[in-house]
Design a protein around this motif. Structure first.
Motif, mmCIF file in Angstrom:
data_model
loop_
_atom_site.group_PDB
_atom_site.id
_atom_site.type_symbol
_atom_site.label_atom_id
_atom_site.label_comp_id
_atom_site.label_asym_id
_atom_site.label_seq_id
_atom_site.Cartn_x
_atom_site.Cartn_y
_atom_site.Cartn_z
ATOM 1 N N TRP A 1 -5.971 3.552 -0.247
ATOM 2 C CA TRP A 1 -4.572 3.554 -0.683
ATOM 3 C C TRP A 1 -4.069 4.982 -0.899
ATOM 4 N N ARG A 2 -4.927 5.859 -1.436
ATOM 5 C CA ARG A 2 -4.513 7.257 -1.632
ATOM 6 C C ARG A 2 -4.292 7.960 -0.296
ATOM 7 N N LEU B 1 3.110 -3.946 13.312
ATOM 8 C CA LEU B 1 3.028 -2.519 13.009
ATOM 9 C C LEU B 1 3.670 -1.681 14.107
ATOM 10 N N LEU B 2 3.394 -2.051 15.367
ATOM 11 C CA LEU B 2 3.985 -1.301 16.477
ATOM 12 C C LEU B 2 5.499 -1.449 16.499
ATOM 13 N N LEU C 1 3.111 -5.881 -8.822
ATOM 14 C CA LEU C 1 2.883 -5.082 -10.027
ATOM 15 C C LEU C 1 2.424 -3.672 -9.668
ATOM 16 N N ARG C 2 1.559 -3.584 -8.650
ATOM 17 C CA ARG C 2 1.104 -2.258 -8.209
ATOM 18 C C ARG C 2 2.280 -1.432 -7.680
ATOM 19 N N VAL D 1 2.088 0.349 -0.666
ATOM 20 C CA VAL D 1 1.383 -0.866 -1.084
ATOM 21 C C VAL D 1 1.361 -1.876 0.059
ATOM 22 N N VAL D 2 2.497 -2.009 0.756
ATOM 23 C CA VAL D 2 2.583 -2.960 1.871
ATOM 24 C C VAL D 2 1.634 -2.544 2.998
ATOM 25 N N ILE D 3 1.640 -1.257 3.343
ATOM 26 C CA ILE D 3 0.776 -0.779 4.421
ATOM 27 C C ILE D 3 -0.693 -0.936 4.041
ATOM 28 N N ASP D 4 -1.016 -0.638 2.792
ATOM 29 C CA ASP D 4 -2.401 -0.807 2.337
ATOM 30 C C ASP D 4 -2.841 -2.260 2.440
ATOM 31 N N ARG D 5 -1.973 -3.190 2.075
ATOM 32 C CA ARG D 5 -2.289 -4.614 2.181
ATOM 33 C C ARG D 5 -2.502 -5.024 3.635
ATOM 34 N N VAL D 6 -1.645 -4.515 4.536
ATOM 35 C CA VAL D 6 -1.774 -4.858 5.957
ATOM 36 C C VAL D 6 -3.098 -4.353 6.517
#
Length: 344
Positions: free
Chosen positions: A69-70, A178-179, A108-109, A128-133
């Motif tokens: 995530w970082r 994503l593309l 919440l994150r 957060v969305v990209i990390d989840r994907v």
């Protein structure tokens, strides 16, 4: 403070109650069918060594998730220390485990990181969305690769081929999404039909979308690192299952089979049928493992996944007690007091 209408609150409570009832019914059905063995579950809980190994695997997966995530936040221009990122990430994990809602932890994150980055709130939420994907992509890629390694079973089982097609379909859909997002973001910076849309957007939104588009074409090492971490996390969670698998059966169980079943169950956990996927993940784990081990019956293997879920809940609960509960009270006081003088 906005007040939720009574009718909406009632619908939310009814929905949460229905999900809890469904989760309880699924667990009872799994126990009745032999997929979950209560006696083995109790012995797993009493086994300190098995629980400790599983907890270490969960903690390692959590630490890698924070680092991933970082990396995503850094590519988007959002900077948060590792210690604070760990706190926020753990708060999200706690909320996903103990609070109702399919994406409560992610919401919440996103709230916390947006409050921590007032100059980059949109980018912080997008991170957060990209990390989840990427997390889902990791489970999908790992599961599909392991399925292909069991090519002999793939040829013999139509159900397993169907499972592989579902993995592939979800994976292709996520990649195409994503593309498409990257293409739209790139077109917004170019002259053409979308120039009007770009011109109407506010400066903060344009800056956020520049960062999102830039993440679509990051340094290769960042992309490979994010993908590599996303593949390492499923491996760690599979290793966390092994001590509990040994408690269910004495016969040899292929690590590839456990990995495929674990990845399928983790993806099923994201389906918003029950809180946290309780009962759904266990059922999928047992079903997929039974496909891979035919004609030998698989009895009680869902117990291993439920045991890992309980250990994960204990780890996330520790993080919630450590960070979320006191932090939430302090955060509420800070919001009530308003922003600092320098931000007003």
């Amino acid at each position: 403070m906005a007040i939720i209408p009574k009718s909406r609150r009632q619908r939310a409570v009814l929905l949460i109650g229905a999900k809890l009832v469904l989760a309880a019914l699924l667990l009872v059905w799994l126990a009745h069918s032999g997929a979950i063995a209560p006696s083995v579950l109790l012995s797993n809980g009493a086994s300190l060594s098995a629980s400790l190994v599983a907890a270490l695997c969960v903690l390692a997966a959590l630490a890698l998730g924070v680092y991933r995530w970082r990396l995503v936040m850094g590519a988007l221009g959002v900077h948060l220390t590792y210690a604070r990122s760990l706190q926020v990430y753990w708060i999200g994990a706690f909320a996903s485990t103990f609070l109702p809602g399919a994406a409560t932890g992610d919401v919440l994150r996103a709230f916390y990181v947006a409050r921590e980055s007032p100059d980059a709130r949109a980018r912080a939420v997008v991170s957060v969305v990209i990390d989840r994907v990427f997390g889902l992509l990791g489970f999908m890629l790992s599961g599909l690769a392991l399925i292909l390694m069991r090519f002999d079973a793939l040829r013999q089982s139509a159900e397993l081929r169907g499972l592989a097609m579902k993995f592939l379909l979800i994976l292709v859909t996520a990649l195409l999404s994503l593309l498409a997002a990257a293409w739209i973001g790139k077109r917004l910076f170019q002259e053409g039909r979308m120039a009007r849309v770009w011109g109407k957007m506010g400066g903060a939104r344009r800056a956020a979308m520049r960062r999102v588009a830039a993440f679509s074409y990051p340094d290769l090492w960042v992309l490979f690192a994010v993908l590599g971490i996303s593949l390492m996390i499923p491996t760690l969670l599979t290793c966390g299952l092994l001590p509990f698998i040994a408690g269910v059966t004495l016969d040899y169980t292929n690590l590839i089979e456990i990995g495929i079943s674990s990845n399928a169950a983790q993806v099923a956990n994201t389906i918003p049928l029950t809180p946290g996927g309780i009962g759904v993940g266990e059922g999928v784990f047992e079903y997929v493992l039974s496909l891979l081990r035919q004609p030998a019956p698989v009895v009680g293997y869902a117990t291993a996944f439920l045991s890992l879920r309980l250990v994960t809940a204990a780890v996330n609960g520790f993080g919630g007690v450590l960070f979320f509960l006191p932090g939430n009270i302090l955060g509420a006081r800070a919001l009530a007091a308003g922003p600092p003088e320098g931000e007003r």
